[in-house]
Write a protein that holds these residues in place. Structure first.
Motif, PDB file in Angstrom:
ATOM      1  N   ALA A 146     -12.890 -13.997  11.931  1.00  0.00           N
ATOM      2  CA  ALA A 146     -13.063 -12.593  12.318  1.00  0.00           C
ATOM      3  C   ALA A 146     -11.750 -11.829  12.238  1.00  0.00           C
ATOM      4  N   SER A 147     -10.656 -12.482  12.569  1.00  0.00           N
ATOM      5  CA  SER A 147      -9.345 -11.851  12.488  1.00  0.00           C
ATOM      6  C   SER A 147      -9.005 -11.499  11.038  1.00  0.00           C
ATOM      7  N   GLY A 148      -9.373 -12.368  10.114  1.00  0.00           N
ATOM      8  CA  GLY A 148      -9.136 -12.109   8.698  1.00  0.00           C
ATOM      9  C   GLY A 148      -9.951 -10.936   8.187  1.00  0.00           C
ATOM     10  N   VAL A 149     -11.211 -10.876   8.597  1.00  0.00           N
ATOM     11  CA  VAL A 149     -12.063  -9.747   8.210  1.00  0.00           C
ATOM     12  C   VAL A 149     -11.504  -8.463   8.802  1.00  0.00           C
ATOM     13  N   ASP A 150     -11.074  -8.504  10.058  1.00  0.00           N
ATOM     14  CA  ASP A 150     -10.470  -7.324  10.694  1.00  0.00           C
ATOM     15  C   ASP A 150      -9.202  -6.895   9.964  1.00  0.00           C
ATOM     16  N   ALA A 151      -8.432  -7.854   9.466  1.00  0.00           N
ATOM     17  CA  ALA A 151      -7.205  -7.532   8.722  1.00  0.00           C
ATOM     18  C   ALA A 151      -7.545  -6.762   7.448  1.00  0.00           C
ATOM     19  N   LEU A 152      -8.591  -7.191   6.746  1.00  0.00           N
ATOM     20  CA  LEU A 152      -9.011  -6.475   5.538  1.00  0.00           C
ATOM     21  C   LEU A 152      -9.455  -5.054   5.897  1.00  0.00           C
ATOM     22  N   LYS A 153     -10.206  -4.910   6.972  1.00  0.00           N
ATOM     23  CA  LYS A 153     -10.652  -3.583   7.417  1.00  0.00           C
ATOM     24  C   LYS A 153      -9.456  -2.708   7.791  1.00  0.00           C
ATOM     25  N   THR A 154      -8.462  -3.300   8.442  1.00  0.00           N
ATOM     26  CA  THR A 154      -7.251  -2.568   8.825  1.00  0.00           C
ATOM     27  C   THR A 154      -6.531  -2.045   7.596  1.00  0.00           C
ATOM     28  N   LEU A 155      -6.386  -2.887   6.575  1.00  0.00           N
ATOM     29  CA  LEU A 155      -5.692  -2.468   5.360  1.00  0.00           C
ATOM     30  C   LEU A 155      -6.465  -1.396   4.602  1.00  0.00           C
ATOM     31  N   ILE A 156      -7.773  -1.475   4.626  1.00  0.00           N
ATOM     32  CA  ILE A 156      -8.582  -0.422   4.005  1.00  0.00           C
ATOM     33  C   ILE A 156      -8.335   0.905   4.722  1.00  0.00           C
ATOM     34  N   ALA A 157      -8.290   0.874   6.050  1.00  0.00           N
ATOM     35  CA  ALA A 157      -8.044   2.084   6.835  1.00  0.00           C
ATOM     36  C   ALA A 157      -6.643   2.644   6.576  1.00  0.00           C
ATOM     37  N   ILE A 214       0.832  -1.204   0.000  1.00  0.00           N
ATOM     38  CA  ILE A 214       0.000   0.000   0.000  1.00  0.00           C
ATOM     39  C   ILE A 214       0.865   1.252   0.000  1.00  0.00           C
ATOM     40  N   ASN A 215       1.991   1.200   0.705  1.00  0.00           N
ATOM     41  CA  ASN A 215       2.877   2.361   0.771  1.00  0.00           C
ATOM     42  C   ASN A 215       3.691   2.562  -0.493  1.00  0.00           C
ATOM     43  N   THR A 216       3.718   1.586  -1.390  1.00  0.00           N
ATOM     44  CA  THR A 216       4.496   1.723  -2.620  1.00  0.00           C
ATOM     45  C   THR A 216       3.627   1.761  -3.882  1.00  0.00           C
ATOM     46  N   VAL A 231      -4.297  -0.825  -4.853  1.00  0.00           N
ATOM     47  CA  VAL A 231      -4.074  -2.248  -4.599  1.00  0.00           C
ATOM     48  C   VAL A 231      -5.410  -2.985  -4.675  1.00  0.00           C
ATOM     49  N   THR A 232      -5.442  -4.052  -5.478  1.00  0.00           N
ATOM     50  CA  THR A 232      -6.641  -4.873  -5.597  1.00  0.00           C
ATOM     51  C   THR A 232      -6.309  -6.292  -5.153  1.00  0.00           C
ATOM     52  N   VAL A 233      -7.133  -6.826  -4.255  1.00  0.00           N
ATOM     53  CA  VAL A 233      -6.958  -8.180  -3.738  1.00  0.00           C
ATOM     54  C   VAL A 233      -8.171  -9.006  -4.159  1.00  0.00           C
ATOM     55  N   ASN A 234      -7.914 -10.148  -4.770  1.00  0.00           N
ATOM     56  CA  ASN A 234      -8.971 -11.059  -5.196  1.00  0.00           C
ATOM     57  C   ASN A 234      -9.068 -12.194  -4.182  1.00  0.00           C
ATOM     58  N   ILE A 235     -10.267 -12.413  -3.641  1.00  0.00           N
ATOM     59  CA  ILE A 235     -10.464 -13.433  -2.607  1.00  0.00           C
ATOM     60  C   ILE A 235     -11.197 -14.665  -3.120  1.00  0.00           C
ATOM     61  N   ASP A 236     -11.257 -14.839  -4.445  1.00  0.00           N
ATOM     62  CA  ASP A 236     -11.954 -15.999  -5.021  1.00  0.00           C
ATOM     63  C   ASP A 236     -11.465 -17.333  -4.454  1.00  0.00           C
ATOM     64  N   LYS A 237     -10.171 -17.431  -4.182  1.00  0.00           N
ATOM     65  CA  LYS A 237      -9.611 -18.713  -3.750  1.00  0.00           C
ATOM     66  C   LYS A 237      -9.340 -18.789  -2.249  1.00  0.00           C
ATOM     67  N   VAL A 238      -9.927 -17.867  -1.485  1.00  0.00           N
ATOM     68  CA  VAL A 238      -9.848 -17.952  -0.024  1.00  0.00           C
ATOM     69  C   VAL A 238     -10.907 -18.951   0.415  1.00  0.00           C
ATOM     70  N   SER A 247      -3.444   6.981   3.746  1.00  0.00           N
ATOM     71  CA  SER A 247      -2.379   7.303   2.796  1.00  0.00           C
ATOM     72  C   SER A 247      -2.924   7.863   1.488  1.00  0.00           C
ATOM     73  N   ASN A 248      -4.234   8.086   1.423  1.00  0.00           N
ATOM     74  CA  ASN A 248      -4.899   8.517   0.188  1.00  0.00           C
ATOM     75  C   ASN A 248      -4.665   7.534  -0.946  1.00  0.00           C
ATOM     76  N   ASN A 249      -4.601   6.265  -0.616  1.00  0.00           N
ATOM     77  CA  ASN A 249      -4.473   5.192  -1.593  1.00  0.00           C
ATOM     78  C   ASN A 249      -5.759   4.367  -1.577  1.00  0.00           C
ATOM     79  N   VAL A 250      -5.835   3.390  -2.478  1.00  0.00           N
ATOM     80  CA  VAL A 250      -7.029   2.564  -2.587  1.00  0.00           C
ATOM     81  C   VAL A 250      -6.651   1.112  -2.317  1.00  0.00           C
ATOM     82  N   PHE A 251      -7.438   0.438  -1.474  1.00  0.00           N
ATOM     83  CA  PHE A 251      -7.295  -0.995  -1.224  1.00  0.00           C
ATOM     84  C   PHE A 251      -8.655  -1.614  -1.491  1.00  0.00           C
ATOM     85  N   SER A 252      -8.750  -2.381  -2.594  1.00  0.00           N
ATOM     86  CA  SER A 252     -10.024  -2.968  -3.004  1.00  0.00           C
ATOM     87  C   SER A 252     -10.001  -4.474  -2.824  1.00  0.00           C
ATOM     88  N   VAL A 253     -11.128  -5.022  -2.400  1.00  0.00           N
ATOM     89  CA  VAL A 253     -11.296  -6.466  -2.271  1.00  0.00           C
ATOM     90  C   VAL A 253     -12.355  -6.881  -3.282  1.00  0.00           C
TER      91      VAL A 253
END
Length: 92
Positions: free
Chosen positions: A52-63, A34-36, A40-47, A68-74
């Protein structure tokens, strides 16, 4: 089960489990990306498992991306658990 991350055409594909055992390294890895990279787009088709920890991790990365005024898409269908957790969080 481990979490694999493959980059293909600018999209990062997750494979495996996004759970308590994998979220710390997942956040560290994507925080650097995210800092570089501005978008950033993450595809979760194969998860196949997410807790709950995983969902929180996605929320953390979005925040982190928002700060950073960047985009993190799932994108992708992923496992049903992520949608069930989201629905319960928004009260749907």
């Amino acid at each position: 089960m481990a979490l694999g991350i493959l980059e293909q055409n600018g999209t990062f594909e997750l494979q495996g489990s996004l759970t308590t055992g994998t979220t710390r390294s997942f956040i560290i890895h994507f925080e650097h990306i995210i800092n570089t990279v501005k978008n950033v787009t993450v595809n979760i088709d194969k998860v196949n498992t997410i807790d709950a920890s995983g969902v929180d991790a996605l929320k953390t990365l979005i925040a982190i991306a928002l700060r950073s005024n960047n985009v993190f898409s799932v994108v992708g269908n992923g496992c049903k658990d992520i949608y069930d957790d989201y629905r319960s969080a928004v009260g749907a």
